[in-house]
Design an enzyme around this catalytic site. Structure first.
Site, PDB file in Angstrom:
ATOM      1  N   LEU A  33       0.752  -1.241  -0.042  1.00  0.00           N
ATOM      2  CA  LEU A  33       0.188  -0.053   0.114  1.00  0.00           C
ATOM      3  C   LEU A  33       0.781   1.001  -0.178  1.00  0.00           C
ATOM      4  CD1 LEU A  33      -2.584  -1.229   2.590  1.00  0.00           C
ATOM      5  CD2 LEU A  33      -2.758  -1.192   0.052  1.00  0.00           C
ATOM      6  N   HIS A  34       0.445   2.409  -0.808  1.00  0.00           N
ATOM      7  CA  HIS A  34       0.967   3.742  -0.831  1.00  0.00           C
ATOM      8  C   HIS A  34       0.056   4.592  -0.722  1.00  0.00           C
ATOM      9  CE1 HIS A  34      -0.253   3.621  -4.854  1.00  0.00           C
ATOM     10  NE2 HIS A  34       0.250   2.399  -5.215  1.00  0.00           N
ATOM     11  N   LYS A  35       0.469   6.092  -0.842  1.00  0.00           N
ATOM     12  CA  LYS A  35      -0.260   7.066  -0.578  1.00  0.00           C
ATOM     13  C   LYS A  35      -1.542   7.161  -1.585  1.00  0.00           C
ATOM     14  CE  LYS A  35       0.584  11.950   0.293  1.00  0.00           C
ATOM     15  NZ  LYS A  35       1.612  12.864  -0.229  1.00  0.00           N
ATOM     16  N   HIS A  37      -3.286   4.524  -2.258  1.00  0.00           N
ATOM     17  CA  HIS A  37      -4.316   3.788  -1.704  1.00  0.00           C
ATOM     18  C   HIS A  37      -5.029   4.258  -0.447  1.00  0.00           C
ATOM     19  CE1 HIS A  37      -1.577   0.417  -3.542  1.00  0.00           C
ATOM     20  NE2 HIS A  37      -2.882   0.035  -4.071  1.00  0.00           N
ATOM     21  N   LYS A 151      -4.935   6.284 -12.501  1.00  0.00           N
ATOM     22  CA  LYS A 151      -3.640   5.766 -12.955  1.00  0.00           C
ATOM     23  C   LYS A 151      -3.972   4.533 -13.902  1.00  0.00           C
ATOM     24  CE  LYS A 151      -0.159   3.749 -11.026  1.00  0.00           C
ATOM     25  NZ  LYS A 151       0.084   2.492 -11.870  1.00  0.00           N
ATOM     26  N   GLN A 155      -8.108  -0.018 -16.907  1.00  0.00           N
ATOM     27  CA  GLN A 155      -8.950  -0.739 -15.990  1.00  0.00           C
ATOM     28  C   GLN A 155     -10.201  -0.202 -15.536  1.00  0.00           C
ATOM     29  OE1 GLN A 155      -6.852  -2.910 -12.875  1.00  0.00           O
ATOM     30  NE2 GLN A 155      -7.418  -1.449 -11.438  1.00  0.00           N
ATOM     31  N   PHE A 186       2.381   7.702  -7.917  1.00  0.00           N
ATOM     32  CA  PHE A 186       2.518   6.460  -6.942  1.00  0.00           C
ATOM     33  C   PHE A 186       2.260   5.051  -7.489  1.00  0.00           C
ATOM     34  CE2 PHE A 186       2.634   9.750  -3.936  1.00  0.00           C
ATOM     35  CZ  PHE A 186       3.646   9.533  -2.919  1.00  0.00           C
ATOM     36  N   ARG A 189       4.890  -0.660  -8.181  1.00  0.00           N
ATOM     37  CA  ARG A 189       6.148  -1.181  -8.879  1.00  0.00           C
ATOM     38  C   ARG A 189       7.188  -0.062  -8.580  1.00  0.00           C
ATOM     39  NH1 ARG A 189       4.641  -5.216 -12.756  1.00  0.00           N
ATOM     40  NH2 ARG A 189       2.262  -5.560 -12.557  1.00  0.00           N
TER      41      ARG A 189
HETATM   42  O1  PAF Z   1      -5.593  -2.180  -9.665  1.00  0.00           O
HETATM   43  C1  PAF Z   1      -5.238  -3.105  -8.816  1.00  0.00           C
HETATM   44  O2  PAF Z   1      -4.378  -3.094  -7.852  1.00  0.00           O
HETATM   45  C2  PAF Z   1      -5.717  -4.471  -9.186  1.00  0.00           C
HETATM   46  O3  PAF Z   1      -6.044  -4.622 -10.755  1.00  0.00           O
HETATM   47  C3  PAF Z   1      -7.064  -4.880  -8.592  1.00  0.00           C
HETATM   48  C4  PAF Z   1      -8.092  -3.884  -9.043  1.00  0.00           C
HETATM   49  C5  PAF Z   1      -6.934  -4.794  -7.213  1.00  0.00           C
HETATM   50  C6  PAF Z   1      -7.608  -6.260  -9.035  1.00  0.00           C
HETATM   51  O4  PAF Z   1      -6.672  -7.095  -8.658  1.00  0.00           O
END
Ligand code: PAF
Length: 285
Positions: A33-35, A37, A151, A155, A186, A189
């Protein structure tokens, strides 16, 4: 914070909360987790009575086993972050809990058109993995709201599409990308980057912004030339360019001068790290 690891325990808790008419907010993550999230969690608190964070490194969305194996897993640190943010529930299942019959499933969620273009072309199967896990989490948790960062723009559009088309009664709420002072987005990776690469990585967003300024100045004309120049600048800075192009920000169709709302989507490699970023812009006339 309650940590739930099994779908049975999750089911009981969700039933209980639903009976109490609590509004549930889900922030799905793969941990580390980062900023970005944390901002999603803070946003979730504004909408929901109960904030649930999931941590699950979803093997189905990795097109490359090595990438999956080296994905940073920092469960203890993540728990501390979530406790600090007073998250109500952490759902952190094992792979066998989510895929009891293994990954050779017969049922998937797929948004065919959007999943196969742009990043989906470079990472075959990736978005089917994403939509399937998100669908599973939505079925298990039945949130009223779910929160995603901009970002991962492709998705986000794909999730919004399947939620609408499969009638999930869930509101998808997105948050603009959270950046370091130097512009770098952020991302979990970023952990892979060396100090020198971290400095270099900030050029990605700078070049995206510069490219948009040129496109706006030319009012969408000479796009091909502008994009090629941007790609050359990226290569000079040491990036390997996979995707750098302009798309319709609502449909992700290729750029057309008639379309006003656009986005640059970029996916590049810096050493062995894949970085993605984007920025929207509007052509005036
Ligand atoms: O963006 C992400 O971190 C992932 O693709 C997610 C939405 C948690 C699904 O695994």
């Amino acid at each position: 914070m309650r940590i739930i690891k099994t779908t049975d325990a999750l089911y009981k808790t969700i039933q209980f909360l639903k009976k109490k008419q609590k509004k549930l907010g889900l922030v799905p993550t793969m941990g580390n987790l980062h900023k970005g999230h944390i901002k999603l969690i803070l946003l979730a608190k504004k909408y929901a009575d109960i904030v649930i964070v999931s941590i699950f490194v979803n093997p189905m969305q990795f097109d490359n086993l090595l990438d999956l194996k080296k994905y940073p897993q920092t469960f203890i640190e993540d728990c501390l972050v979530l406790k600090n943010e007073k998250v109500d529930i952490l759902f952190a299942p094992k792979i066998s809990e989510i895929y009891p019959d293994g990954l050779k499933m017969h049922t998937y969620i797929q948004v065919p058109k959007l999943s196969k273009i742009i990043e989906g072309k470079s990472r075959p199967g990736h978005f089917i993995g994403v939509t399937t896990i998100i669908g599973k989490l939505f079925n298990l948790i039945q949130p009223n709201f779910s929160f995603f960062g901009e970002k991962d723009y492709q998705q986000l559009l794909i999730v919004k599409t399947f939620v609408k088309e499969l009638n999930y009664p869930i509101k998808i709420i997105s948050l603009p990308t959270i950046r370091l002072k130097n512009g770098l987005a952020f991302s979990s990776r970023n952990k892979y980057l060396t100090n020198i690469e971290l400095q270099k990585a900030s050029f990605l967003y700078k070049i995206i912004r510069k490219t948009i300024n040129i496109i706006l100045k030319n009012n969408g004309k000479k796009l091909h030339q502008t994009i090629n120049l941007a790609k050359m600048s990226l290569i000079q800075k040491g990036f390997l360019v996979d995707i750098f192009n302009v798309y319709n920000s609502q449909t992700l169709d290729d750029f057309s001068e008639k379309n006003k709302k656009n986005i640059i989507l970029a996916s590049v490699w810096l050493g062995s790290t894949r970085l993605i970023d984007n920025k929207k812009f509007t052509l005036l006339n």
